[in-house]
Design an enzyme around this catalytic site. Structure first.
Site, PDB file in Angstrom:
ATOM      1  N   ARG A 172       0.804  -1.221   0.000  1.00  0.00           N
ATOM      2  CA  ARG A 172       0.000   0.000   0.000  1.00  0.00           C
ATOM      3  C   ARG A 172       0.834   1.267   0.000  1.00  0.00           C
ATOM      4  NH1 ARG A 172      -0.585   3.017   4.260  1.00  0.00           N
ATOM      5  NH2 ARG A 172       0.244   1.348   5.579  1.00  0.00           N
TER       6      ARG A 172
ATOM      7  N   ARG B 110     -13.305 -16.872  26.619  1.00  0.00           N
ATOM      8  CA  ARG B 110     -13.824 -15.710  25.882  1.00  0.00           C
ATOM      9  C   ARG B 110     -13.173 -14.407  26.337  1.00  0.00           C
ATOM     10  NH1 ARG B 110     -20.287 -17.364  26.259  1.00  0.00           N
ATOM     11  NH2 ARG B 110     -20.046 -19.433  25.295  1.00  0.00           N
TER      12      ARG B 110
ATOM     13  N   CYS C 296      -3.352  -2.757  13.337  1.00  0.00           N
ATOM     14  CA  CYS C 296      -2.365  -3.796  13.026  1.00  0.00           C
ATOM     15  C   CYS C 296      -2.351  -4.839  14.137  1.00  0.00           C
ATOM     16  CB  CYS C 296      -0.982  -3.182  12.841  1.00  0.00           C
ATOM     17  SG  CYS C 296      -0.862  -2.060  11.429  1.00  0.00           S
TER      18      CYS C 296
ATOM     19  N   ASP D  54       5.228  -4.532  10.785  1.00  0.00           N
ATOM     20  CA  ASP D  54       6.466  -3.854  10.389  1.00  0.00           C
ATOM     21  C   ASP D  54       7.533  -4.399  11.331  1.00  0.00           C
ATOM     22  OD1 ASP D  54       8.632  -2.156  10.126  1.00  0.00           O
ATOM     23  OD2 ASP D  54       7.448  -0.316  10.119  1.00  0.00           O
TER      24      ASP D  54
ATOM     25  N   HIS E  96       6.615  -8.489   7.713  1.00  0.00           N
ATOM     26  CA  HIS E  96       7.397  -7.973   6.598  1.00  0.00           C
ATOM     27  C   HIS E  96       8.499  -7.014   7.017  1.00  0.00           C
ATOM     28  CE1 HIS E  96       3.731  -5.440   7.088  1.00  0.00           C
ATOM     29  NE2 HIS E  96       4.629  -4.454   7.065  1.00  0.00           N
ATOM     30  N   LEU E  97       9.452  -6.890   6.132  1.00  0.00           N
ATOM     31  CA  LEU E  97      10.468  -5.845   6.172  1.00  0.00           C
ATOM     32  C   LEU E  97      10.271  -4.957   4.954  1.00  0.00           C
ATOM     33  CD1 LEU E  97      13.656  -7.906   7.106  1.00  0.00           C
ATOM     34  CD2 LEU E  97      12.644  -6.086   8.495  1.00  0.00           C
ATOM     35  N   TYR E  98      10.211  -3.661   5.176  1.00  0.00           N
ATOM     36  CA  TYR E  98      10.168  -2.738   4.040  1.00  0.00           C
ATOM     37  C   TYR E  98      11.507  -2.766   3.313  1.00  0.00           C
ATOM     38  CZ  TYR E  98       5.661  -1.004   5.517  1.00  0.00           C
ATOM     39  OH  TYR E  98       4.328  -0.920   5.834  1.00  0.00           O
TER      40      TYR E  98
ATOM     41  N   ALA F 297       7.095   3.876   6.886  1.00  0.00           N
ATOM     42  CA  ALA F 297       6.331   3.870   5.635  1.00  0.00           C
ATOM     43  C   ALA F 297       4.888   4.240   5.948  1.00  0.00           C
ATOM     44  CB  ALA F 297       6.399   2.492   4.977  1.00  0.00           C
TER      45      ALA F 297
END
Length: 298
Positions: free
Chosen positions: A25, A160, A179, A203, A241-243, A297
């Site tokens: 994105r 719960r 996130c 991230d 993830h890694l940018y 980012a």
């Protein structure tokens, strides 16, 4: 036995070695793995504050305390010099006005001008709103945190005991969809509180280290309010993830040897979950490698 931080470093290495290269994105691009798990033992007082780079743990705890207020405006954060949420309203302001205002000037206006903050500093119905004031279809607001603590006190065997922030009806109004989405809790037969945090999007270089600290701080607070002892924190990542502009920083961090984890404790018993302050948290023995700079980012 491997240092608990080594599992995080191994995950960085796995993403570097096997990550799927994707256009995301933000337009920056990522290397991504789907599905990851880390486990941290909090029972002896150790806190998952990474040592292979400096983590500003107070900033992470202040953010968690802000979530617990139910607030959605960055002004209280900026008043405490917490700047981690500025990028999103700043970008929205620039798009809407065409003004190329700098971050420092924008933040100063948010702090100085309550009206400007109300117009431009609000993030929409993000975490705190959903945790403390989830709006039901009948117009009633639901305090998920208060309900969780009450269940921990009265029915600790419940399956719960959780709260989450993914309100489908309001996701589109948020500056950034949640996130760290779901927090679930579990009480052992010997009175320890375990927590599981699920993140849909991770991230791994910048965000995850803060999420570890925030979740651990929250676990300490909730355990204290329910007269329990902290147990294990289980972290689960979805798109982990890694940018692409973080890869060298990840390699630098992997090259460093972990040091002993610090201890985190609460120095007083708060009357309620709403009564905690940053001064209630003490961290001892934190000796880290230097900070590693990287761009967020947006």
């Amino acid at each position: 036995m491997a240092h608990p931080e080594q599992h995080y470093l191994d995950l960085l290495a796995q993403v570097l070695a096997r990550g799927d290269r994707r256009v995301d994105r933000t337009g920056v691009g990522t290397l991504s793995l789907f599905g990851a798990m880390l486990r941290f033992d909090l029972s002896k007082g150790a806190a998952p504050i990474l040592t292979t780079k400096k983590v500003y743990w107070k900033t992470a705890v202040k953010e968690m305390l802000w979530f617990l207020t139910g607030g959605t405006n960055i002004r209280p954060l900026l008043q405490q010099n917490v700047r981690i949420w500025t990028d999103w309203p700043l970008a929205a302001y620039r798009r809407a006005t065409g003004e190329e205002i700098g971050q420092a000037e924008f933040e100063a206006r948010i702090v100085a001008d309550e009206g400007f903050a109300a117009r431009w500093g609000d993030l929409g119905p993000v975490y705190g709103k959903q945790w403390r004031r989830w709006l039901g279809p009948d117009g009633r607001e639901h305090d998920q945190i208060a309900g969780l603590i009450e269940t921990l006190r009265t029915n600790p065997a419940s399956r719960r005991m959780l709260f989450h922030a993914w309100n489908v009806a309001e996701v589109g109004q948020m500056a950034l969809p949640p996130c760290h989405m779901v927090y679930q809790y579990h009480v052992t037969s010997d009175g320890r509180l375990n927590a599981l945090l699920y993140q849909r999007s991770v991230d791994l270089l910048l965000g995850a280290p803060f999420n570890f600290v925030g979740a651990a701080a929250l676990q300490l607070m909730i355990a204290q309010q329910a007269d329990l002892l902290p147990g294990e924190l289980v972290w689960v990542g979805g798109d982990t993830h890694l940018y692409l502009n973080h890869l060298e920083q990840a390699r630098e961090q992997i090259s460093r040897a972990p040091r002993d984890w610090p201890r985190m404790q609460l120095v007083r018993r708060a009357e309620s979950i709403d009564d905690y302050r940053i001064e209630d948290f003490a961290v001892e023995g934190y000796e880290s490698h230097p900070a590693i700079a990287a761009e967020v980012a947006v």
